[in-house]
Design an enzyme around this catalytic site. Structure first.
Site, PDB file in Angstrom:
ATOM      1  N   SER A 297      28.067  26.227  14.349  1.00  0.00           N
ATOM      2  CA  SER A 297      27.137  27.323  14.492  1.00  0.00           C
ATOM      3  C   SER A 297      26.005  26.817  15.381  1.00  0.00           C
ATOM      4  CB  SER A 297      26.617  27.685  13.095  1.00  0.00           C
ATOM      5  OG  SER A 297      26.042  28.946  13.088  1.00  0.00           O
TER       6      SER A 297
ATOM      7  N   ARG B   6      35.926  20.543   8.220  1.00  0.00           N
ATOM      8  CA  ARG B   6      36.673  21.681   8.750  1.00  0.00           C
ATOM      9  C   ARG B   6      37.476  21.300   9.991  1.00  0.00           C
ATOM     10  NH1 ARG B   6      33.055  27.194   7.661  1.00  0.00           N
ATOM     11  NH2 ARG B   6      32.929  26.873   5.394  1.00  0.00           N
TER      12      ARG B   6
ATOM     13  N   ARG C 126      35.178  24.857   1.761  1.00  0.00           N
ATOM     14  CA  ARG C 126      33.855  25.063   1.160  1.00  0.00           C
ATOM     15  C   ARG C 126      33.614  24.027   0.075  1.00  0.00           C
ATOM     16  NH1 ARG C 126      30.766  29.444   1.946  1.00  0.00           N
ATOM     17  NH2 ARG C 126      32.532  30.474   2.922  1.00  0.00           N
TER      18      ARG C 126
ATOM     19  N   ARG D 139      25.424  21.360  -0.438  1.00  0.00           N
ATOM     20  CA  ARG D 139      25.097  22.775  -0.613  1.00  0.00           C
ATOM     21  C   ARG D 139      25.579  23.259  -1.975  1.00  0.00           C
ATOM     22  NH1 ARG D 139      26.283  25.200   5.494  1.00  0.00           N
ATOM     23  NH2 ARG D 139      24.996  23.619   6.529  1.00  0.00           N
TER      24      ARG D 139
ATOM     25  N   GLU E 269      34.886  29.447  10.893  1.00  0.00           N
ATOM     26  CA  GLU E 269      33.703  28.846  11.501  1.00  0.00           C
ATOM     27  C   GLU E 269      33.776  27.328  11.385  1.00  0.00           C
ATOM     28  OE1 GLU E 269      30.015  30.036   9.683  1.00  0.00           O
ATOM     29  OE2 GLU E 269      29.030  28.208  10.404  1.00  0.00           O
TER      30      GLU E 269
END
Length: 424
Positions: free
Chosen positions: A351, A390, A276, A261, A348
């Site tokens: 999802s 994560r 991130r 990303r 998070e």
RNA sequence: GGAGAGAUGGCUGAGUGGCUGAAAGCGAUCGCCUGCUAAGCGAUUGUACGCCUUAAAAGGUGUACCGGGGGUUCGAAUCCCCCUCUCUCCGCCA
């Protein structure tokens, strides 16, 4: 992509839903393009019909050695006119298509109105925050102290937001991947797939990343290929342009993949640590279901993701994303937020979304009813099961000890050669 | 990278300019026959978009679709050009 007929007949409803999502779409433009299209279509189809009929006549005349030159001249003009109309039809349909492709999905009725992530209602919680008799450290400190995460080397090799894992760190990442894949395949009935990590434009469009979010993606220079931002893209596109049998539904897939990303627009956010990254690992679950079962399947999917954290004994909560926080393609999304003591926050880690027929319509994924042979769009769902990096953060932060070592959760030890603790 | 072959409906496979949405076979569905099964006989068997009709389901009608895009022609699955993918051989390579 929304059903064009639905859009046509419920334009005010859609307008209201777009406002709730806080997105600006020119629906008046839709209405004028749509009616313009139908006008042209009717005219051109009438002419085509005439041409088909007269051309057949010409064939007959020629066979009978009669003169057909007058008809041929007339049809020549008709064909010219058809060509003109085709061109304006093509242009109108292109504009219409471009517009429709950037209209997001309509939130499900169980999604509450809200402007930002703070408005996401908490649905449930599991477990408890761990007690520390010392100040818990963020994972990047623990990771660097134990020499299992090397941010400086990652930055040297590539750049910011890339990390080198070392020794037990690399092994822990690999253990998490295998643990999750085993759980979902052996106990939750998912079929494991390993996909290409680059996909073409059609696949990216099918799941909704394109055309609107091109800047979030890494594109291969000189080719129409993109690095996947999630395995959702290749896995959902497995059945693009296919008609499945109702008996084959629901259909569950699980895939490990790295995710790439660009994080455009997140400058300055989560700059330290693994939270991130431009490249991270993820185990992703994807479902194809009938419309009537998709919301039940979303609940099960979310529980499948939760099970990972339960087995790792990490405290988490589930939030139901409000209208303003909902992703472009999603009708309803549950986020799993794991407790991160080093951040003193929930972050998070998964999802889980139901896209209903939004992606299926874009990617043309359908199924045939066993009962009457009718073809309908499937519903697609997906959820992280979980984001590996994560999860590793959650372990480093929740299982850290005063002396700087980290206990390995019991469920992972079979995947870690029985090691129960990472020490320097 | 070089040379060649190919891509047609759920599948196999015909079709080289006109009544071909597409032969034939297989499969599937329904009906007949049958003590059951098999065999046999008959019928049906694509998708999308538009319009008409309808409360709706359904139906009627038109258009498009034979890997994708463009062209020639009154008319293209069929002729021409470009692209993609698959297969075979050679080269290279993990």
């Amino acid at each position: 992509m929304l059903d064009i007929k639905f859009l046509r007949q419920n334009i005010d409803f859609v307008r209201k839903k777009m406002r709730e999502r806080n997105v600006d779409v020119d629906l008046d433009k839709f209405t004028s393009l749509d009616s313009g299209r139908r006008d042209i279509l009717q005219e051109v189809e009438t002419l085509r019909s005439e041409r088909n009929r007269v051309s057949r006549e010409i064939g007959q005349k020629k066979k009978n050695k009669e003169d057909a030159s007058e008809l041929i001249d007339r049809m020549s003009e008709v064909s010219t006119r058809i060509k003109e109309l085709d061109e304006s039809l093509r242009k109108t349909e292109e504009d219409l298509h471009d517009l429709i492709m950037i209209i997001p999905n309509i939130p499900h009725e169980s999604v509450v109105y809200g402007a930002s992530p703070e408005d996401n209602p908490v649905v449930r919680e599991w477990g408890e925050k761990p007690d520390f008799d010392f100040e818990p450290r963020p994972h990047w400190e623990t990771g660097e102290n134990l020499n299992i995460l090397d941010f400086a080397r990652g930055a040297k090799i590539t750049g910011a937001r890339f990390t080198l894992y070392r020794g037990m760190g690399a092994m822990l990442e690999r253990a998490l991947i295998n643990f999750m894949l085993d759980l979902h395949t052996s106990e939750h009935n998912y079929t494991e797939v390993l996909t290409p990590f680059m996909v073409n434009k059609e696949s990216m469009t099918g799941t909704g990343q394109l055309p609107k979010f091109a800047e979030d993606l890494f594109k291969i220079e000189g080719m129409d290929y993109y690095l996947i931002p999630t395995a959702e893209v290749p896995v959902t596109n497995i059945h693009r342009e296919e008609i499945l049998n109702e008996n084959d539904l629901p259909c569950y897939y699980v895939a490990y993949s790295p995710c790439f990303r660009s994080e455009a627009g997140s400058y300055g956010k989560d700059t330290r640590g693994l939270i991130r990254q431009h490249q991270f690992n993820k185990v992703e679950m994807v479902k194809f279901t009938t419309p009537e079962t998709s919301y039940g399947e979303l609940e099960k999917l979310t529980l499948n993701a939760e099970e990972v954290l339960k087995r790792l004994n990490i405290h988490y909560r589930i939030v139901n994303l409000c209208t303003g926080d909902l992703g472009f393609s999603s009708a309803k999304t549950y986020d799993l937020e794991a407790w991160m003591p080093g951040h003193n926050a929930y972050r998070e880690i998964s999802s889980c979304s139901n896209f209903e027929e939004f992606q299926a319509r874009r990617a043309n994924i359908r199924f045939r009813r066993a009962e009457n042979g009718k073809v309908e769009f499937v519903h697609t769902l997906n959820g992280s099961g979980l984001a590996i990096g994560r999860t590793l953060v959650a372990i480093l932060e929740n299982y850290q000890q005063k002396d700087g070592s980290v206990i390995i959760p019991e469920a992972l030890r079979p995947y870690m050669k029985g090691i129960d603790r990472i020490t320097l």
